[in-house]
Design an enzyme around this catalytic site. Structure first.
Site, PDB file in Angstrom:
ATOM      1  N   HIS A  65       3.802   1.517  -2.251  1.00 39.99           N
ATOM      2  CA  HIS A  65       4.559   2.209  -3.300  1.00 39.99           C
ATOM      3  C   HIS A  65       5.833   2.755  -2.662  1.00 39.99           C
ATOM      4  O   HIS A  65       5.779   3.685  -1.859  1.00 39.99           O
ATOM      5  CB  HIS A  65       3.725   3.343  -3.906  1.00 39.99           C
ATOM      6  N   HIS A 184      -5.906  -2.984 -10.560  1.00 44.95           N
ATOM      7  CA  HIS A 184      -6.504  -1.741 -10.044  1.00 44.95           C
ATOM      8  C   HIS A 184      -7.786  -1.547 -10.848  1.00 44.95           C
ATOM      9  O   HIS A 184      -7.744  -1.179 -12.025  1.00 44.95           O
ATOM     10  CB  HIS A 184      -5.513  -0.591 -10.263  1.00 44.95           C
ATOM     11  N   ASP A 310      -1.777   0.488   0.546  1.00 47.02           N
ATOM     12  CA  ASP A 310      -1.648   1.370  -0.627  1.00 47.02           C
ATOM     13  C   ASP A 310      -0.853   2.628  -0.246  1.00 47.02           C
ATOM     14  O   ASP A 310      -1.170   3.734  -0.687  1.00 47.02           O
ATOM     15  CB  ASP A 310      -3.011   1.732  -1.219  1.00 47.02           C
ATOM     16  N   HIS A 314       3.930  11.184  -1.465  1.00 44.64           N
ATOM     17  CA  HIS A 314       4.178  12.278  -2.407  1.00 44.64           C
ATOM     18  C   HIS A 314       4.959  13.365  -1.693  1.00 44.64           C
ATOM     19  O   HIS A 314       4.900  13.473  -0.458  1.00 44.64           O
ATOM     20  CB  HIS A 314       2.854  12.859  -2.925  1.00 44.64           C
TER      21      HIS A 314
END
Ligand SMILES: [Zn+2]
Length: 435
Positions: A65, A184, A310, A314
């Protein structure tokens, strides 16, 4: 590319694409591998002594991501690809849950352009299966295939409707036999509000659970749809023993399925969550020792094709919230190789060549990243990693990533990247990112 040729000498080449595992020199001229062999000599070349080091194809991450566009406070294409280079990656596949969602060719081009400008790691954007990740109408798959996209996923979300997923598989297949639908796999109705694996610890900690059955049900459904449509299915981040067994049987049956697992699911168990460490709060959750051991066995025997990070960055303040308010996810690009070397290869659970296969040639093949994943051979693009197989270090902030929410934060690891080379240019030299 670097002006002068580079000669890596005395490296242990571990190249899963060719099966080679031997001491070699590797000569890189311009963007290309010029020669592989022993006793190579090159006038005017910069020589890199690789005694005791392993040289392998640059790593390829099927599940990253990058957060851009839309969530630049967490990570950007530039910071994420810098973290990737630091971890030994030369290619990553960026997930579509950006804002706006990567559901049309314009965003795909925007992400690729940003990656090219940064020049740290090739990025292969994943396209969304459904418009806006809403799970309802199918996105512009054809347009994105035309733009070079091979993998489609609503990751972050499960595709809740079986009908929509079936249509997506049929539609994707029409655009080419290699186009992959990646899911997912967690039944949304069973995991809503869930914080961790549903079991002894979720009960005693008083946290809402995410049961393993949520994964098993969707994996079983997706396999049935792959069988019915003949489409290619990729199962993201497996977490449960029974789902591994479902994949194993489906492969024996000839269903066109591949699967991945993350380093954190291969290393930790829900016992590690009793400290309320939010960096171990991930979806799907980290489960029991039996689940973890089944995942390890799945990698060893090839049922699980790929190890993917993955990588889910954040902002610090987001992850410092209370456990039930903190968003799920751990970063993983900078620790993936070391975690695999420390916890799978060194204890003899997975041979080095098999581990590297799951991090190079196989994800490259699924992505259609032809210049990546090896083989390391004359005429091929010089996408390489050189690493020490055992050198110890502690995963500590700051990371090269913008984020610091690492499941491995404060933990000792063995195995360290020394050099990463992207098409003949060092993105990491002597352990330091070059740009
Ligand atoms: Zn996911």
């Amino acid at each position: 590319m670097d002006e002068r040729p580079t000669l890596f000498t005395g490296a242990r080449l571990v190249d899963p694409a060719s099966g080679r595992d031997e001491l070699v020199d590797v000569l890189v001229v311009g963007e290309t591998i010029e020669a592989v062999g022993l006793g190579l000599d090159a006038e005017g070349a910069d020589t890199i002594d690789c005694a005791g080091l392993i040289l392998a194809p640059g790593l390829v991450d099927l599940h990253t991501h990058l957060r851009e566009p839309g969530f630049e406070h967490k990570e950007t294409v530039e910071t994420g690809t810098r973290a990737a280079a630091a971890g030994g990656f030369t290619a990553v596949s960026s997930m579509a849950n950006t804002d706006p969602v990567t559901d049309h060719a314009g965003i795909v081009a925007e992400i690729r352009d940003k990656a090219a400008a940064a020049g740290l790691c090739d990025v292969f954007p994943v396209g969304a299966i459904t418009k806006g990740l809403a799970g309802e109408s199918i996105a512009e798959l054809g347009e994105m295939v035309e733009a070079g996209v091979r993998v489609f996923s609503d990751d972050g979300n499960c595709v809740p409707s079986s009908r929509v997923l079936r249509n997506a598989m049929i539609y994707a297949k029409a655009f080419g036999d290699e186009v992959v639908i990646a899911d997912h796999c967690e039944d949304p109705s069973l995991v809503e509000g869930g914080q961790m694996h549903e079991g002894a610890h979720s009960y005693s900690l008083g946290l809402a659970g995410r049961p393993a059955e949520a994964e098993e049900l969707v994996v079983a459904r997706d396999l049935a749809l792959a069988r019915a449509t003949g489409g290619r299915l990729h199962v993201c981040h497996l977490s449960s023993a029974r789902a591994v067994e479902l994949i194993r049987r489906a492969k024996a049956e000839g269903i066109r399925v591949t699967a991945e697992v993350t380093p954190h699911h291969l290393v930790f168990t829900h016992d590690d969550l009793v400290t309320y460490d939010t960096n171990l709060k991930v979806n799907p959750p980290i489960r029991t020792t039996e689940d973890r051991d089944a995942l390890r066995e799945g990698v060893a025997d090839g049922t699980i094709d790929v190890i993917a990070t993955d990588h889910a960055p954040h902002a610090v303040e987001e992850k410092e919230a209370e456990f039930d308010l903190s968003p799920p996810g751990t970063i993983g690009l900078e620790t993936a190789l070391a975690a695999v070397l420390t916890h799978l290869v060194r204890p003899g659970i997975v041979p080095l060549a098999r581990a590297l296969e799951a991090m190079t040639v196989t994800p490259a093949r699924i992505l259609g990243a032809a210049g990546h994943g090896g083989p390391i051979a004359a005429g091929r693009p010089a996408n390489l990693v050189v690493f020490h197989p055992e050198e110890g270090w502690v995963a500590e902030a700051p990371f090269v990533s913008k984020a610091r929410n690492s499941a491995f934060l404060g933990r000792e690891l063995g195995g360290r990247v020394r050099h990463t080379m992207l098409r003949g240019t060092f993105t990491v030299a002597e352990g330091k990112v070059t740009r």
